[in-house]
Motif scaffolding. Structure first.
Motif, PDB file in Angstrom:
ATOM      1  N   ALA A   1      -8.775  34.265 -33.593  1.00 31.30           N
ATOM      2  CA  ALA A   1      -8.860  33.973 -32.157  1.00 31.30           C
ATOM      3  C   ALA A   1     -10.043  34.720 -31.566  1.00 31.30           C
ATOM      4  O   ALA A   1     -10.484  35.742 -32.108  1.00 31.30           O
ATOM      5  CB  ALA A   1      -7.579  34.386 -31.444  1.00 31.30           C
ATOM      6  N   GLN A   2     -10.550  34.178 -30.463  1.00 34.26           N
ATOM      7  CA  GLN A   2     -11.560  34.889 -29.686  1.00 34.26           C
ATOM      8  C   GLN A   2     -10.833  35.591 -28.539  1.00 34.26           C
ATOM      9  O   GLN A   2     -10.363  34.963 -27.593  1.00 34.26           O
ATOM     10  CB  GLN A   2     -12.599  33.905 -29.134  1.00 34.26           C
ATOM     11  CG  GLN A   2     -13.563  33.362 -30.179  1.00 34.26           C
ATOM     12  CD  GLN A   2     -14.604  34.380 -30.621  1.00 34.26           C
ATOM     13  OE1 GLN A   2     -14.634  35.509 -30.138  1.00 34.26           O
ATOM     14  NE2 GLN A   2     -15.456  33.982 -31.560  1.00 34.26           N
ATOM     15  N   VAL A   3     -10.725  36.902 -28.635  1.00 31.77           N
ATOM     16  CA  VAL A   3      -9.947  37.688 -27.679  1.00 31.77           C
ATOM     17  C   VAL A   3     -10.876  38.292 -26.629  1.00 31.77           C
ATOM     18  O   VAL A   3     -11.878  38.940 -26.966  1.00 31.77           O
ATOM     19  CB  VAL A   3      -9.165  38.806 -28.397  1.00 31.77           C
ATOM     20  CG1 VAL A   3      -8.305  39.579 -27.390  1.00 31.77           C
ATOM     21  CG2 VAL A   3      -8.292  38.223 -29.506  1.00 31.77           C
TER      22      VAL A   3
ATOM     23  N   ASN B   1     -17.912  40.150 -20.546  1.00 28.42           N
ATOM     24  CA  ASN B   1     -18.889  39.758 -21.564  1.00 28.42           C
ATOM     25  C   ASN B   1     -18.516  40.220 -22.974  1.00 28.42           C
ATOM     26  O   ASN B   1     -19.396  40.367 -23.833  1.00 28.42           O
ATOM     27  CB  ASN B   1     -20.292  40.258 -21.198  1.00 28.42           C
ATOM     28  CG  ASN B   1     -20.896  39.464 -20.059  1.00 28.42           C
ATOM     29  OD1 ASN B   1     -20.602  38.284 -19.895  1.00 28.42           O
ATOM     30  ND2 ASN B   1     -21.731  40.118 -19.263  1.00 28.42           N
ATOM     31  N   GLN B   2     -17.231  40.441 -23.218  1.00 26.90           N
ATOM     32  CA  GLN B   2     -16.777  40.879 -24.535  1.00 26.90           C
ATOM     33  C   GLN B   2     -15.727  39.914 -25.084  1.00 26.90           C
ATOM     34  O   GLN B   2     -14.572  39.937 -24.668  1.00 26.90           O
ATOM     35  CB  GLN B   2     -16.153  42.282 -24.462  1.00 26.90           C
ATOM     36  CG  GLN B   2     -17.109  43.378 -24.026  1.00 26.90           C
ATOM     37  CD  GLN B   2     -16.408  44.725 -23.928  1.00 26.90           C
ATOM     38  OE1 GLN B   2     -15.710  45.152 -24.851  1.00 26.90           O
ATOM     39  NE2 GLN B   2     -16.579  45.385 -22.808  1.00 26.90           N
ATOM     40  N   LEU B   3     -16.150  39.054 -25.998  1.00 27.13           N
ATOM     41  CA  LEU B   3     -15.223  38.240 -26.772  1.00 27.13           C
ATOM     42  C   LEU B   3     -15.220  38.792 -28.186  1.00 27.13           C
ATOM     43  O   LEU B   3     -16.277  39.001 -28.788  1.00 27.13           O
ATOM     44  CB  LEU B   3     -15.650  36.769 -26.786  1.00 27.13           C
ATOM     45  CG  LEU B   3     -15.360  35.940 -25.544  1.00 27.13           C
ATOM     46  CD1 LEU B   3     -15.793  34.499 -25.771  1.00 27.13           C
ATOM     47  CD2 LEU B   3     -13.889  35.981 -25.178  1.00 27.13           C
TER      48      LEU B   3
ATOM     49  N   LYS C   1     -14.477  33.726 -16.002  1.00 25.23           N
ATOM     50  CA  LYS C   1     -13.486  34.779 -16.303  1.00 25.23           C
ATOM     51  C   LYS C   1     -14.001  35.750 -17.361  1.00 25.23           C
ATOM     52  O   LYS C   1     -13.600  36.908 -17.400  1.00 25.23           O
ATOM     53  CB  LYS C   1     -12.184  34.132 -16.782  1.00 25.23           C
ATOM     54  CG  LYS C   1     -11.451  33.360 -15.696  1.00 25.23           C
ATOM     55  CD  LYS C   1     -10.350  32.503 -16.279  1.00 25.23           C
ATOM     56  CE  LYS C   1      -9.747  31.585 -15.239  1.00 25.23           C
ATOM     57  NZ  LYS C   1      -8.800  30.604 -15.837  1.00 25.23           N
ATOM     58  N   ILE C   2     -14.886  35.264 -18.235  1.00 28.08           N
ATOM     59  CA  ILE C   2     -15.465  36.135 -19.259  1.00 28.08           C
ATOM     60  C   ILE C   2     -16.573  37.007 -18.672  1.00 28.08           C
ATOM     61  O   ILE C   2     -16.713  38.182 -19.019  1.00 28.08           O
ATOM     62  CB  ILE C   2     -16.004  35.287 -20.429  1.00 28.08           C
ATOM     63  CG1 ILE C   2     -14.849  34.607 -21.171  1.00 28.08           C
ATOM     64  CG2 ILE C   2     -16.834  36.133 -21.398  1.00 28.08           C
ATOM     65  CD1 ILE C   2     -15.294  33.488 -22.101  1.00 28.08           C
ATOM     66  N   ARG C   3     -17.333  36.451 -17.750  1.00 24.42           N
ATOM     67  CA  ARG C   3     -18.540  37.142 -17.259  1.00 24.42           C
ATOM     68  C   ARG C   3     -18.283  38.106 -16.104  1.00 24.42           C
ATOM     69  O   ARG C   3     -19.127  38.975 -15.837  1.00 24.42           O
ATOM     70  CB  ARG C   3     -19.587  36.116 -16.824  1.00 24.42           C
ATOM     71  CG  ARG C   3     -20.139  35.277 -17.971  1.00 24.42           C
ATOM     72  CD  ARG C   3     -21.264  34.384 -17.496  1.00 24.42           C
ATOM     73  NE  ARG C   3     -22.384  35.162 -16.977  1.00 24.42           N
ATOM     74  CZ  ARG C   3     -23.399  34.645 -16.282  1.00 24.42           C
ATOM     75  NH1 ARG C   3     -23.422  33.350 -16.039  1.00 24.42           N
ATOM     76  NH2 ARG C   3     -24.370  35.407 -15.850  1.00 24.42           N
ATOM     77  N   TYR C   4     -17.162  37.955 -15.418  1.00 24.50           N
ATOM     78  CA  TYR C   4     -16.914  38.777 -14.232  1.00 24.50           C
ATOM     79  C   TYR C   4     -15.552  39.470 -14.333  1.00 24.50           C
ATOM     80  O   TYR C   4     -14.636  38.956 -14.995  1.00 24.50           O
ATOM     81  CB  TYR C   4     -16.969  37.909 -12.976  1.00 24.50           C
ATOM     82  CG  TYR C   4     -18.312  37.234 -12.790  1.00 24.50           C
ATOM     83  CD1 TYR C   4     -19.409  37.952 -12.309  1.00 24.50           C
ATOM     84  CD2 TYR C   4     -18.493  35.897 -13.114  1.00 24.50           C
ATOM     85  CE1 TYR C   4     -20.642  37.345 -12.158  1.00 24.50           C
ATOM     86  CE2 TYR C   4     -19.721  35.278 -12.967  1.00 24.50           C
ATOM     87  CZ  TYR C   4     -20.795  36.013 -12.491  1.00 24.50           C
ATOM     88  OH  TYR C   4     -22.016  35.413 -12.343  1.00 24.50           O
TER      89      TYR C   4
END
Length: 324
Positions: A3-5, A10-12, A43-46
């Protein structure tokens, strides 16, 4: 499973995590395709949501396991997973404002951690409420998983088009020709109206024309209102759909929308943005301002029909493919 957690802004993190365990009324779906939504990127970037989470909600896959109480679904069924299903009995649902329902807004499909969609994983668990109330849709044999993953975003756009009451013969301005703007163009054309698009990127302007826009312009064009007037017998467009969160796009739409027309906010603006407007403009020109958030439960079947029967060309919206 892999999975990409989401571990922070900016952290997957590509990780090995347990396959979700299902209860008796739940279904486990092996993800074949998941769309990358702009809301996922946001949601990933902020710093909007606390980690850890697994995002991804435009999901299509194959049922890998079913709970003992589940009826009508079997291992091997190809399905679309819809992550929003309303409760059907709160005050909002009874007034057909399904997307305002708290049950609707609370995402429960999950691949682990805080439920957040779960599509960025090999398997996603679909809770009983969604299984029992129409949140799984069978994919016809002739439809690819990629095409099927567009049912949810099609519903979101379709809801906006229906809310704006776009009619055959009307002209609609679509500000922004990204994936959502392009889908708006195709839906507007499907329902017999004419689409005019704007964007800042030449490639997107070309794409807008390729998918059916009657005209497409650079959003920085100072002569845009005059050009749109020329295309609409001096009236202006009947409806403007704002597919970008831009105050400049709003004022441009205001200049281009006819008296008695509509402007619909589809893109979500940053909370700090405020748009000053003289209310007499709305009063004297009888402009209707409206918003359209997320999808509409009653439009699920129509959205699936539009995608499954290729009434719009969702394949044209696929720009890139990435492995998990």
């Amino acid at each position: 499973m892999k999975a990409q957690v989401f571990r922070g802004v900016n952290q997957l993190s590509y990780e090995e995590i347990p396959v979700p365990e299902i209860l008796s009324d739940e279904v486990l779906v092996q993800v074949q395709v998941v769309g990358l939504c702009q809301s996922d990127i946001k949601k990933i970037r902020y710093p909007l949501l606390n980690p850890p989470r697994i995002f991804g909600h435009e999901t299509a896959g194959t049922i890998a396991a079913v709970g003992s109480d589940v009826k009508h679904w079997q291992v091997g069924d190809r399905v679309v997973v819809l992550h929003h299903i309303p409760c059907m009995h709160c005050a909002y649902c009874l007034n057909e404002s399904y997307s305002m329902c708290e049950v609707y807004k609370t995402v429960t499909t999950t691949a682990g951690f805080i439920p957040s969609g779960g599509g960025f994983a090999e398997y996603v668990k679909v809770p009983g409420h969604i299984v029992q109330h129409g949140g799984l849709m069978k994919i016809p044999a002739a439809v690819t998983f990629e095409q099927a993953s567009f049912v949810e975003p099609t519903n979101c756009c379709l809801k906006a088009v229906k809310k704006a009451q776009v009619q055959p013969g009307q002209t609609v301005l679509i500000t922004g020709a990204g994936p959502i703007g392009l889908m708006f163009i195709m839906l507007v054309k499907h329902f017999g109206a004419r689409a005019i698009a704007t964007d800042l990127l030449p490639s997107r302007i070309e794409k807008a024309l390729a998918v059916g826009a009657e005209a497409a312009f650079d959003a920085r064009d100072a002569d845009l209102p005059a050009k749109i007037n020329a295309l609409t017998d001096g009236m202006g467009v009947d409806t403007s759909l704002l597919a970008v969160p831009s105050d400049k796009a709003f004022f441009q739409a205001l200049d281009c929308t006819r008296k008695g027309g509509k402007i619909l906010f589809f893109a979500e603006f940053p909370d700090e943005v405020e748009i000053p407007i003289n209310p007499n403009i709305l009063y004297r020109r009888e402009i209707d301002l409206m918003g359209s958030y997320s999808s509409a439960y009653p439009l699920q079947a129509l959205s699936a029909d539009i995608v499954f029967n290729q009434r719009i060309d969702v394949d044209a919206l696929i720009s890139d493919r990435y492995p998990l």
